[in-house]
Motif scaffolding. Structure first.
Motif, short mmCIF file in Angstrom:
data_model
loop_
_atom_site.label_atom_id
_atom_site.label_comp_id
_atom_site.label_asym_id
_atom_site.label_seq_id
_atom_site.Cartn_x
_atom_site.Cartn_y
_atom_site.Cartn_z
N GLN A 125 19.30 21.69 112.25
CA GLN A 125 19.52 20.81 113.40
C GLN A 125 20.39 20.11 112.91
N ARG A 126 21.16 19.87 111.85
CA ARG A 126 22.33 18.99 111.73
C ARG A 126 23.05 19.78 110.49
N THR A 127 24.48 19.31 110.07
CA THR A 127 25.15 19.89 108.99
C THR A 127 24.27 19.93 107.74
N SER A 128 24.01 20.96 107.05
CA SER A 128 23.07 21.19 106.02
C SER A 128 23.94 21.95 105.12
N LEU A 129 23.48 21.87 103.89
CA LEU A 129 23.85 22.70 102.68
C LEU A 129 22.55 23.42 102.07
N ILE A 130 22.66 24.79 102.38
CA ILE A 130 21.70 25.80 101.94
C ILE A 130 22.06 26.15 100.57
N MET A 131 20.80 26.17 99.57
CA MET A 131 20.92 26.67 98.25
C MET A 131 20.02 27.53 97.94
N ASP A 132 20.41 28.65 97.03
CA ASP A 132 19.45 29.73 96.91
C ASP A 132 19.77 30.28 95.51
N ILE A 133 18.98 29.57 94.58
CA ILE A 133 19.09 29.89 93.21
C ILE A 133 18.22 31.11 92.87
N GLY A 134 19.25 32.37 92.47
CA GLY A 134 18.82 33.48 91.88
C GLY A 134 18.57 33.38 90.45
N GLY A 135 18.39 34.54 89.96
CA GLY A 135 18.52 34.65 88.26
C GLY A 135 19.91 34.92 88.00
N GLY A 136 20.59 35.83 88.79
CA GLY A 136 22.01 35.96 88.22
C GLY A 136 23.09 35.28 88.89
N SER A 137 22.94 34.98 90.25
CA SER A 137 23.73 34.02 91.04
C SER A 137 23.00 32.96 91.75
N THR A 138 23.76 32.02 92.17
CA THR A 138 23.49 31.07 93.14
C THR A 138 24.48 30.73 94.17
N GLU A 139 23.83 31.00 95.42
CA GLU A 139 24.75 30.86 96.72
C GLU A 139 24.34 29.55 97.44
N PHE A 140 25.79 29.19 97.99
CA PHE A 140 25.69 27.98 98.88
C PHE A 140 26.28 28.10 100.05
N ILE A 141 25.59 27.66 101.26
CA ILE A 141 26.09 27.91 102.47
C ILE A 141 26.25 26.33 103.15
N ILE A 142 27.24 26.03 103.83
CA ILE A 142 27.43 24.97 104.45
C ILE A 142 27.32 25.46 105.92
N CYS A 143 26.42 24.82 106.78
CA CYS A 143 25.98 25.40 108.30
C CYS A 143 25.87 23.88 109.07
N ASN A 144 25.90 24.19 110.37
CA ASN A 144 25.28 23.46 111.37
C ASN A 144 24.54 24.23 112.60
N GLU A 145 23.97 23.47 113.33
CA GLU A 145 23.33 24.10 114.43
C GLU A 145 23.99 25.19 115.21
N ASP A 146 25.34 25.22 115.21
CA ASP A 146 26.16 25.98 115.88
C ASP A 146 26.49 27.37 115.09
N GLY A 147 26.25 27.47 113.74
CA GLY A 147 26.41 28.40 112.89
C GLY A 147 26.74 28.21 111.55
N LEU A 148 27.32 29.19 110.88
CA LEU A 148 27.86 29.12 109.55
C LEU A 148 29.31 28.55 109.30
N ILE A 149 29.53 27.70 108.35
CA ILE A 149 30.95 26.88 108.44
C ILE A 149 31.70 27.46 106.99
N TRP A 150 30.82 27.49 105.96
CA TRP A 150 31.38 27.93 104.84
C TRP A 150 30.34 28.56 103.85
N LYS A 151 30.83 29.33 102.97
CA LYS A 151 29.73 30.15 102.15
C LYS A 151 30.44 30.58 100.87
N LYS A 152 29.70 30.61 99.83
CA LYS A 152 30.10 30.90 98.41
C LYS A 152 29.24 31.47 97.41
#
Length: 307
Positions: A125-152
Motif C-alpha cells: 500500500q506504499r513504496t516497499s522493498l520486498i526481500m526473499d532470502i533463499g539458500g542460493g540467491s536473495t531477491e530484492f523488489i522495489i514496488c508500490n501499489e501501482d506495480g513493480l518498479i525495480w528488481k534484482k
C-alpha cells in the motif's frame, strides 16, 4: 481446474496444489521438504550425489501426490542451486524421465514471480522493498501499489554465505565483518535504487522471515496467517540474540526448525544490513512468495487462453 506448483529451492522443495475455479486460487494441499540441494558444494556450483538423490526422491513423492489429486496443470520451477550447477541439466533430465518438466528460471524471473506472489496478498500500500532470502540467491523488489518498479537477484543466499564464511561457533566478529564487506561490494545498485525510489517498508517473503515471526511469537506457530507486521525493535533484539548464540543454543529455541538453525544467523545479518543501510521504518511478513506467484501466473495464463 487443478494446478500444482513445485518450487525447487536451494534448501527446500515446495509443492502446492490449487483449485483455480475461483478468483483467488484455493489451496488444496501444500508441503515443504528440506532437500538441501545446495549442501556441501554450492559455491563450487555442484549438486553432490546425496543431495541429487534426495531431490529426485522428493520429486517422485510429489509426483504421486499430484497424481492422487488429479491435477491437470503442473509447473515446476528451479532456482539458484539448479540453474548454477554444472550438473543442473542432469538433474532436470532425471526429473523429466519420471514425468516432471522443470523450468530453469533466471534470477530476474524469480524476482518477478516473488512480486506476483506478494502483490496477490494486497499488502503493498506504499513504496516497499520486498526481500526473499533463499539458500542460493536473495531477491530484492522495489514496488508500490501501482506495480513493480525495480528488481534484482543476487547470488548471496544464506547457504552460499554460510558455507563460505560461517565457521566459528558462535559466529565471530571477523566473519560477520567479512559478510558485511561482501554485501557492501555486491549491493551498491540496490542502495542506489532505494535512494532513488525511497521505499518505506521492508516486506520479508516467507522463509527466514517466517522463522523470525515464529520466534517473535515465543516459538508458537503463526498458523495460516498470510501476512503480519513485525515490530522492528523486537526484531533487532531477536537478531542480536541469534548473532551471539551458539549452534546448540539455537537448536533449543522453540519454533526454530533444524534447517534454519545456522542459516538464520546469515538471514539476520542480511536483514540487519538492509534495515541499517536503507533506512526502512516498518517490517512485514508475507507468506505469499515464489510458489504463490507461479500459481497466480498459471491461473492468468489459463484464463487468458480461455478468453
Amino acid at each position: 481446474m487443478r494446478a500444482a506448483v513445485i518450487d525447487l529451492g536451494t534448501n527446500t522443495f515446495h509443492l502446492i496444489i490449487g483449485d483455480l475455479a475461483d478468483k483467488d486460487p484455493k489451496i488444496l494441499y501444500k508441503t515443504t521438504v528440506p532437500v538441501l540441494l545446495g549442501q556441501g558444494r554450492i559455491n563450487e556450483n555442484m549438486i553432490i550425489p546425496e543431495a541429487f538423490e534426495r531431490g529426485i526422491r522428493t520429486l517422485k513423492a510429489f509426483k504421486s501426490i499430484i497424481d492422487e489429486h488429479q491435477v491437470e496443470v503442473v509447473r515446476a520451477v528451479a532456482t539458484s542451486a539448479v540453474r548454477s550447477a554444472i550438473n543442473g541439466q542432469e538433474f532436470v533430465d532425471a526429473a523429466q524421465a519420471m514425468g516432471i518438466d522443470i523450468q530453469l528460471i533466471t534470477g530476474d524471473e524469480e524476482a518477478a514471480f516473488i512480486f506476483k506472489g506478494v502483490s496477490a496478498l494486497g499488502i503493498i500500500q506504499r513504496t516497499s522493498l520486498i526481500m526473499d532470502i533463499g539458500g542460493g540467491s536473495t531477491e530484492f523488489i522495489i514496488c508500490n501499489e501501482d506495480g513493480l518498479i525495480w528488481k534484482k537477484s543476487y547470488d548471496i543466499g544464506a547457504a552460499r554465505l554460510m558455507q563460505a564464511y560461517f565457521h566459528a561457533d558462535p559466529i565471530s566478529d571477523a566473519e560477520r565483518n567479512t559478510i558485511i564487506e561482501v554485501l557492501d561490494k555486491t549491493l551498491g545498485d540496490l542502495k542506489a535504487a532505494c535512494m532513488q525510489y525511497k521505499p518505506e517498508m521492508l516486506i520479508g517473503s516467507a522463509g527466514a522471515f517466517e522463522s523470525f515471526a515464529i520466534l517473535l511469537n515465543n516459538g508458537e506457530d503463526i498458523g495460516d496467517i498470510a501476512s503480519m507486521s513485525l515490530d522492528i525493535k523486537a526484531y533487532e533484539k531477536l537478531a542480536e540474540r541469534l548473532l551471539t548464540s551458539t549452534h546448540e543454543e539455537r537448536t533449543k529455541m522453540k519454533g526454530l526448525i533444524s534447517l534454519r538453525v545456522d542459516m538464520i544467523v546469515i538471514a539476520a545479518i542480511l536483514t540487519n544490513y538492509i534495515l541499517d543501510n536503507i533506512g526502512l521504518h516498518a517490517l512485514s511478513l508475507s507468506m505469499y512468495d515464489l510458489k504463490m506467484g507461479v500459481l497466480h501466473a498459471t491461473k492468468e495464463q489459463i484464463t487468458s487462453k480461455a478468453g
